[in-house]
Design an enzyme around this catalytic site. Structure first.
Site, PDB file in Angstrom:
ATOM      1  N   TYR A  13      -3.030 -12.102 -17.758  1.00 27.42           N
ATOM      2  CA  TYR A  13      -2.263 -13.296 -18.164  1.00 27.42           C
ATOM      3  C   TYR A  13      -2.330 -14.409 -17.108  1.00 27.42           C
ATOM      4  CZ  TYR A  13       1.764 -10.957 -15.783  1.00 27.42           C
ATOM      5  OH  TYR A  13       2.609 -10.329 -14.894  1.00 27.42           O
ATOM      6  N   ARG A  35       6.231 -12.695   2.603  1.00 29.69           N
ATOM      7  CA  ARG A  35       6.691 -14.093   2.622  1.00 29.69           C
ATOM      8  C   ARG A  35       6.981 -14.585   4.037  1.00 29.69           C
ATOM      9  NH1 ARG A  35      11.124 -12.728  -1.956  1.00 29.69           N
ATOM     10  NH2 ARG A  35      11.154 -10.857  -0.657  1.00 29.69           N
ATOM     11  N   LYS A  42       0.158 -15.577 -10.476  1.00 27.16           N
ATOM     12  CA  LYS A  42      -1.155 -14.916 -10.572  1.00 27.16           C
ATOM     13  C   LYS A  42      -2.245 -15.946 -10.893  1.00 27.16           C
ATOM     14  CE  LYS A  42       0.098 -10.435 -10.157  1.00 27.16           C
ATOM     15  NZ  LYS A  42      -0.346  -9.560  -9.073  1.00 27.16           N
ATOM     16  N   GLY A  83       0.791  -1.240   0.000  1.00 25.97           N
ATOM     17  CA  GLY A  83       0.000   0.000   0.000  1.00 25.97           C
ATOM     18  C   GLY A  83       0.820   1.284   0.000  1.00 25.97           C
ATOM     19  N   GLY A  84       2.149   1.168  -0.081  1.00 24.71           N
ATOM     20  CA  GLY A  84       2.990   2.376  -0.046  1.00 24.71           C
ATOM     21  C   GLY A  84       3.334   2.933  -1.416  1.00 24.71           C
ATOM     22  N   GLY A 117      -5.264  -4.221 -16.910  1.00 26.53           N
ATOM     23  CA  GLY A 117      -4.323  -4.094 -18.034  1.00 26.53           C
ATOM     24  C   GLY A 117      -3.239  -3.125 -17.610  1.00 26.53           C
TER      25      GLY A 117
HETATM   26  C1  HXC Z   1      16.241 -12.032 -13.731  1.00 29.38           C
HETATM   27  C2  HXC Z   1      16.212 -11.572 -11.476  1.00 29.38           C
HETATM   28  C3  HXC Z   1      15.837 -10.238 -11.738  1.00 29.38           C
HETATM   29  C4  HXC Z   1      15.663  -9.839 -13.101  1.00 29.38           C
HETATM   30  C5  HXC Z   1      16.032 -10.492  -9.607  1.00 29.38           C
HETATM   31  N1  HXC Z   1      16.313 -11.685 -10.146  1.00 29.38           N
HETATM   32  N2  HXC Z   1      15.717  -9.593 -10.552  1.00 29.38           N
HETATM   33  N3  HXC Z   1      16.410 -12.468 -12.454  1.00 29.38           N
HETATM   34  N4  HXC Z   1      15.876 -10.766 -14.055  1.00 29.38           N
HETATM   35  N5  HXC Z   1      15.313  -8.599 -13.419  1.00 29.38           N
HETATM   36  C6  HXC Z   1      16.743 -12.889  -9.444  1.00 29.38           C
HETATM   37  C7  HXC Z   1      17.993 -12.648  -8.628  1.00 29.38           C
HETATM   38  O1  HXC Z   1      19.171 -12.759  -9.427  1.00 29.38           O
HETATM   39  C8  HXC Z   1      17.902 -13.757  -7.568  1.00 29.38           C
HETATM   40  O2  HXC Z   1      18.308 -14.997  -8.083  1.00 29.38           O
HETATM   41  C9  HXC Z   1      16.397 -13.862  -7.334  1.00 29.38           C
HETATM   42  O3  HXC Z   1      15.762 -13.270  -8.483  1.00 29.38           O
HETATM   43  C10 HXC Z   1      15.969 -13.093  -6.089  1.00 29.38           C
HETATM   44  O4  HXC Z   1      16.475 -11.787  -6.187  1.00 29.38           O
HETATM   45  P1  HXC Z   1      16.418 -10.767  -4.970  1.00 29.38           P
HETATM   46  O5  HXC Z   1      16.924  -9.449  -5.437  1.00 29.38           O
HETATM   47  O6  HXC Z   1      17.032 -11.390  -3.759  1.00 29.38           O
HETATM   48  O7  HXC Z   1      14.835 -10.731  -4.757  1.00 29.38           O
HETATM   49  P2  HXC Z   1      13.952  -9.952  -3.755  1.00 29.38           P
HETATM   50  O8  HXC Z   1      14.723  -9.086  -2.819  1.00 29.38           O
HETATM   51  O9  HXC Z   1      13.053 -10.951  -3.207  1.00 29.38           O
HETATM   52  O10 HXC Z   1      13.197  -8.901  -4.746  1.00 29.38           O
HETATM   53  C11 HXC Z   1      12.079  -9.226  -5.474  1.00 29.38           C
HETATM   54  C12 HXC Z   1      12.108  -8.764  -6.925  1.00 29.38           C
HETATM   55  C13 HXC Z   1      12.198  -7.233  -7.031  1.00 29.38           C
HETATM   56  C14 HXC Z   1      10.815  -9.312  -7.559  1.00 29.38           C
HETATM   57  C15 HXC Z   1      13.303  -9.375  -7.624  1.00 29.38           C
HETATM   58  O11 HXC Z   1      12.044  -6.837  -8.385  1.00 29.38           O
HETATM   59  C16 HXC Z   1      11.182  -6.521  -6.223  1.00 29.38           C
HETATM   60  O12 HXC Z   1      11.409  -6.247  -5.054  1.00 29.38           O
HETATM   61  N6  HXC Z   1       9.987  -6.172  -6.792  1.00 29.38           N
HETATM   62  C17 HXC Z   1       8.878  -5.543  -6.042  1.00 29.38           C
HETATM   63  C18 HXC Z   1       8.034  -4.606  -6.826  1.00 29.38           C
HETATM   64  C19 HXC Z   1       7.630  -5.062  -8.208  1.00 29.38           C
HETATM   65  O13 HXC Z   1       8.193  -6.015  -8.769  1.00 29.38           O
HETATM   66  N7  HXC Z   1       6.655  -4.331  -8.781  1.00 29.38           N
HETATM   67  C20 HXC Z   1       6.153  -4.628 -10.100  1.00 29.38           C
HETATM   68  C21 HXC Z   1       4.802  -5.259 -10.018  1.00 29.38           C
HETATM   69  S1  HXC Z   1       4.102  -4.987 -11.572  1.00 29.38           S
HETATM   70  P3  HXC Z   1      19.807 -15.594  -7.801  1.00 29.38           P
HETATM   71  O14 HXC Z   1      19.776 -16.951  -8.419  1.00 29.38           O
HETATM   72  O15 HXC Z   1      20.745 -14.657  -8.490  1.00 29.38           O
HETATM   73  O16 HXC Z   1      19.991 -15.603  -6.305  1.00 29.38           O
HETATM   74  C22 HXC Z   1       3.187  -6.267 -12.087  1.00 29.38           C
HETATM   75  C23 HXC Z   1       2.402  -5.897 -13.322  1.00 29.38           C
HETATM   76  C24 HXC Z   1       2.013  -7.001 -14.229  1.00 29.38           C
HETATM   77  O17 HXC Z   1       3.162  -7.329 -11.520  1.00 29.38           O
HETATM   78  C25 HXC Z   1       1.287  -6.622 -15.497  1.00 29.38           C
HETATM   79  C26 HXC Z   1       1.689  -5.376 -16.221  1.00 29.38           C
HETATM   80  C27 HXC Z   1       0.855  -5.057 -17.426  1.00 29.38           C
HETATM   81  P1  NAP Z   2       4.375  -1.438  -7.327  1.00 32.28           P
HETATM   82  O1  NAP Z   2       4.203   0.001  -7.006  1.00 32.28           O
HETATM   83  O2  NAP Z   2       5.746  -1.944  -7.571  1.00 32.28           O
HETATM   84  O3  NAP Z   2       3.657  -2.285  -6.207  1.00 32.28           O
HETATM   85  C1  NAP Z   2       4.131  -3.462  -5.648  1.00 32.28           C
HETATM   86  C2  NAP Z   2       4.118  -3.302  -4.158  1.00 32.28           C
HETATM   87  O4  NAP Z   2       4.372  -4.571  -3.551  1.00 32.28           O
HETATM   88  C3  NAP Z   2       5.162  -2.325  -3.639  1.00 32.28           C
HETATM   89  O5  NAP Z   2       4.549  -1.401  -2.767  1.00 32.28           O
HETATM   90  C4  NAP Z   2       6.147  -3.208  -2.881  1.00 32.28           C
HETATM   91  O6  NAP Z   2       6.685  -2.515  -1.747  1.00 32.28           O
HETATM   92  C5  NAP Z   2       5.254  -4.363  -2.454  1.00 32.28           C
HETATM   93  N1  NAP Z   2       6.022  -5.581  -2.244  1.00 32.28           N
HETATM   94  C6  NAP Z   2       6.863  -6.202  -3.123  1.00 32.28           C
HETATM   95  N2  NAP Z   2       7.426  -7.265  -2.566  1.00 32.28           N
HETATM   96  C7  NAP Z   2       6.937  -7.336  -1.305  1.00 32.28           C
HETATM   97  C8  NAP Z   2       7.144  -8.234  -0.218  1.00 32.28           C
HETATM   98  N3  NAP Z   2       7.989  -9.269  -0.344  1.00 32.28           N
HETATM   99  N4  NAP Z   2       6.472  -8.020   0.934  1.00 32.28           N
HETATM  100  C9  NAP Z   2       5.624  -6.964   1.066  1.00 32.28           C
HETATM  101  N5  NAP Z   2       5.382  -6.103   0.074  1.00 32.28           N
HETATM  102  C10 NAP Z   2       6.028  -6.275  -1.091  1.00 32.28           C
HETATM  103  O7  NAP Z   2       3.546  -1.816  -8.648  1.00 32.28           O
HETATM  104  P2  NAP Z   2       1.993  -1.644  -9.025  1.00 32.28           P
HETATM  105  O8  NAP Z   2       1.942  -1.461 -10.487  1.00 32.28           O
HETATM  106  O9  NAP Z   2       1.341  -0.649  -8.145  1.00 32.28           O
HETATM  107  O10 NAP Z   2       1.416  -3.102  -8.717  1.00 32.28           O
HETATM  108  C11 NAP Z   2       0.370  -3.315  -7.791  1.00 32.28           C
HETATM  109  C12 NAP Z   2      -0.383  -4.582  -8.148  1.00 32.28           C
HETATM  110  O11 NAP Z   2      -1.024  -4.454  -9.396  1.00 32.28           O
HETATM  111  C13 NAP Z   2       0.497  -5.832  -8.265  1.00 32.28           C
HETATM  112  O12 NAP Z   2      -0.182  -6.949  -7.744  1.00 32.28           O
HETATM  113  C14 NAP Z   2       0.664  -5.981  -9.746  1.00 32.28           C
HETATM  114  O13 NAP Z   2       0.960  -7.294 -10.142  1.00 32.28           O
HETATM  115  C15 NAP Z   2      -0.708  -5.555 -10.201  1.00 32.28           C
HETATM  116  N6  NAP Z   2      -0.781  -5.142 -11.600  1.00 32.28           N
HETATM  117  C16 NAP Z   2      -0.234  -3.975 -11.994  1.00 32.28           C
HETATM  118  C17 NAP Z   2      -0.349  -3.601 -13.331  1.00 32.28           C
HETATM  119  C18 NAP Z   2       0.213  -2.317 -13.828  1.00 32.28           C
HETATM  120  O14 NAP Z   2       0.182  -2.077 -15.030  1.00 32.28           O
HETATM  121  N7  NAP Z   2       0.726  -1.446 -12.978  1.00 32.28           N
HETATM  122  C19 NAP Z   2      -1.015  -4.429 -14.230  1.00 32.28           C
HETATM  123  C20 NAP Z   2      -1.550  -5.630 -13.788  1.00 32.28           C
HETATM  124  C21 NAP Z   2      -1.445  -5.979 -12.459  1.00 32.28           C
HETATM  125  P3  NAP Z   2       8.141  -2.819  -1.137  1.00 32.28           P
HETATM  126  O15 NAP Z   2       9.073  -2.943  -2.294  1.00 32.28           O
HETATM  127  O16 NAP Z   2       8.383  -1.658  -0.245  1.00 32.28           O
HETATM  128  O17 NAP Z   2       8.016  -4.091  -0.356  1.00 32.28           O
END
Ligand code: HXC
Ligand code: NAP
Length: 291
Positions: free
Chosen positions: A155, A75, A170, A23-24, A198
Site C-alpha cells: 500500500y 526516532r 511507507k 530485529g528483536g 503481503g
Molecule cells: C489510535 C493510537 C493507537 C491506536 C496509539 N495511538 N495507538 N491512536 N489507535 N491503536 C495514539 C496515541 O493515543 C497517541 O496519541 C499517539 O498515537 C502516540 O501513542 P504512544 O503510545 O505514545 O506511541 P508510541 O509509544 O510511539 O508507540 C508507537 C505505536 C505502537 C505505533 C503506537 O503501536 C508501537 O509501539 N508499535 C510498534 C510495533 C508495531 O506497530 N508493529 C506492527 C508493524 S506491522 P495522543 O494524541 O493520545 O497522545 C506493519 C504491517 C503492515 O506495519 C502491513 C500488514 C499486511
Molecule cells: P513487529 O514484530 O511488530 O516488528 C516491528 C519492530 O519494530 C519491533 O521489533 C519493534 O520493537 C520495532 N520498533 C517499533 N517502534 C520502534 C522504535 N520507535 N524504535 C526502534 N524500534 C522500533 O512486526 P513485523 O510484522 O515483524 O514487521 C516488520 C516489518 O515488516 C515492518 O516494517 C512492517 O511494516 C513490515 N511489514 C509486515 C507485514 C506483516 O504482515 N507482518 C506486512 C507488510 C510489511 P520495539 O517495540 O521493541 O521497539
C-alpha cells in the site's frame, strides 16, 4: 525443496556486518537469525532491551556467531549514533542496513490525533531517514559501498484506508529508496532496495492489525491468489539475496512478495473468479446463439 527452507547453502555474509532495526521480533528476528546463519555479524536494535538481549543470545546459540543487541528508539538521533558507535567498536565496520522497525495500528483516520500520525511517521519514515543518513555518511566517508534494504508494504503505492499514517510513511520510504538509489548509486556505489510483503503472520502485526474480533470477519489468505499467507523464511531468503553481492545489479527496486495479493485486488475483473463453470457455459452459449 520448498519455500520454508533456507535458500543459500554457503556463508554468503562471512565478511559482512549487518544492522537490523526492529530485529528483536517478527520478520526482523527471522532475518537476523538467517543472516547470522549465513555468517554475518549482526546488530539488532529496537526499544525493548531485555527482549533484544534474549533474542541475541538465542540467535548466537543457534548459529555460533556474535549478535550485538543495542536498545534505541529509531526516532532519537543521538541514540542511533550510539548504536552505530557500539557496532563499530564491536565489529570494526558496518556493511548493510535493514530498515525494518515500524509502528502501525488500524483506525478510521478521523479518529486519529496529530500525535498518532507523528508517532507512526516518526518511526517508519523519520526512523528510516535517520539510520539511512547516518550510515550513508559513514559509508561515504570510509568509501564503503553500503547496502540498504527497507521493508515497506504494497500500500506504499496503492494507498489504503484505515492505516493512513503507515501508508503515508511507507510511500515516503519508497521515494527515499528510489531517489537515493540514483544519487548515491552513481556517486558512491551505495545500493538501496525495498521489499513489499503481503500478510506475514507476526505477533506485532496481527495483534495490532487483525485483532481476534476482526480476524473472524476477514481471512487475509482469501484475498490472495496463492491462498496462503507468507512464511518468514521465504521473506528472509529474498532479503538475503537482495543484501548479498549476487544482487549487485539490483538498485532502486521494490520486490513484492505477496502471492499476487495487490494485483488481484487492483484488477478490474478479478472478482469474476466467483463465476462458476456452469455460468461461463451459459454465457458462451448465449454468445453463440446471438452470433
Ligand atoms: C489510535 C493510537 C493507537 C491506536 C496509539 N495511538 N495507538 N491512536 N489507535 N491503536 C495514539 C496515541 O493515543 C497517541 O496519541 C499517539 O498515537 C502516540 O501513542 P504512544 O503510545 O505514545 O506511541 P508510541 O509509544 O510511539 O508507540 C508507537 C505505536 C505502537 C505505533 C503506537 O503501536 C508501537 O509501539 N508499535 C510498534 C510495533 C508495531 O506497530 N508493529 C506492527 C508493524 S506491522 P495522543 O494524541 O493520545 O497522545 C506493519 C504491517 C503492515 O506495519 C502491513 C500488514 C499486511
Ligand atoms: P513487529 O514484530 O511488530 O516488528 C516491528 C519492530 O519494530 C519491533 O521489533 C519493534 O520493537 C520495532 N520498533 C517499533 N517502534 C520502534 C522504535 N520507535 N524504535 C526502534 N524500534 C522500533 O512486526 P513485523 O510484522 O515483524 O514487521 C516488520 C516489518 O515488516 C515492518 O516494517 C512492517 O511494516 C513490515 N511489514 C509486515 C507485514 C506483516 O504482515 N507482518 C506486512 C507488510 C510489511 P520495539 O517495540 O521493541 O521497539
Amino acid at each position: 525443496m520448498n519455500f520454508t527452507e533456507p535458500m543459500f547453502a554457503s556463508p554468503i555474509f562471512a565478511d559482512k556486518t549487518l544492522l537490523i532495526t526492529g530485529g528483536g521480533s517478527g520478520l526482523g528476528k527471522a532475518m537476523a537469525t538467517y543472516f547470522s546463519q549465513l555468517g554475518a555479524n549482526v546488530i539488532i536494535s529496537s526499544r525493548r532491551e531485555d527482549l533484544l538481549k534474549e533474542v541475541a543470545a538465542e540467535i548466537t546459540s543457534i548459529t555460533g556467531n556474535k549478535v550485538l543487541a543495542v536498545a534505541a528508539d529509531v526516532r532519537d538521533h543521538d541514540a542511533i549514533t550510539d548504536v552505530i558507535d557500539q557496532s563499530l567498536k564491536a565489529f570494526g565496520k558496518i556493511d548493510g542496513l535493514i530498515n525494518n522497525a515500524a509502528g502501525n495500528f488500524v483506525s478510521p483516520t478521523e479518529r486519529l490525533s496529530h500525535r498518532a500520525f507523528e508517532s507512526v511517521i516518526g518511526i517508519v519514515l523519520q526512523g528510516t531517514i535517520n539510520y539511512t543518513l547516518a550510515l550513508g555518511k559513514y559509508w561515504i566517508e570510509h568509501k564503503i559501498p553500503g547496502n540498504v534494504l527497507s521493508i515497506i508494504t504494497t500500500y506504499a503505492w496503492t494507498g489504503t484506508g484505515y492505516t493512513v499514517p503507515s501508508a503515508c510513511a511507507k510511500a515516503g520510504v519508497l521515494a527515499l529508496t528510489r531517489s537515493l538509489a540514483v544519487e548515491w548509486g552513481r556517486k558512491y556505489k551505495i545500493r538501496l532496495n525495498a521489499i513489499a510483503p503481503g500478510p506475514f503472520p507476526t505477533k506485532g502485526a496481527w495483534d495490532r492489525l487483525f485483532p481476534e474480533s476482526v480476524r473472524a470477519m476477514f481471512d487475509p489468505s482469501e484475498r490472495i491468489p496463492m491462498q496462503r499467507v507468507g512464511d518468514k523464511q521465504e521473506l528472509s531468503n529474498l532479503a538475503a539475496y537482495l543484501m548479498s553481492d549476487y544482487a549487485n545489479y539490483i538498485n532502486g527496486e521494490v520486490v513484492t512478495i505477496d502471492g499476487g495479493e495487490w494485483l488481484e485486488n487492483g484488477g478490474q475483473f478479478n472478482d469474476f473468479r466467483h463465476i462458476s463453470d456452469d455460468m461461463w457455459d451459459q454465457l458462451e452459449s448465449m454468445r453463440k446463439t446471438k452470433s
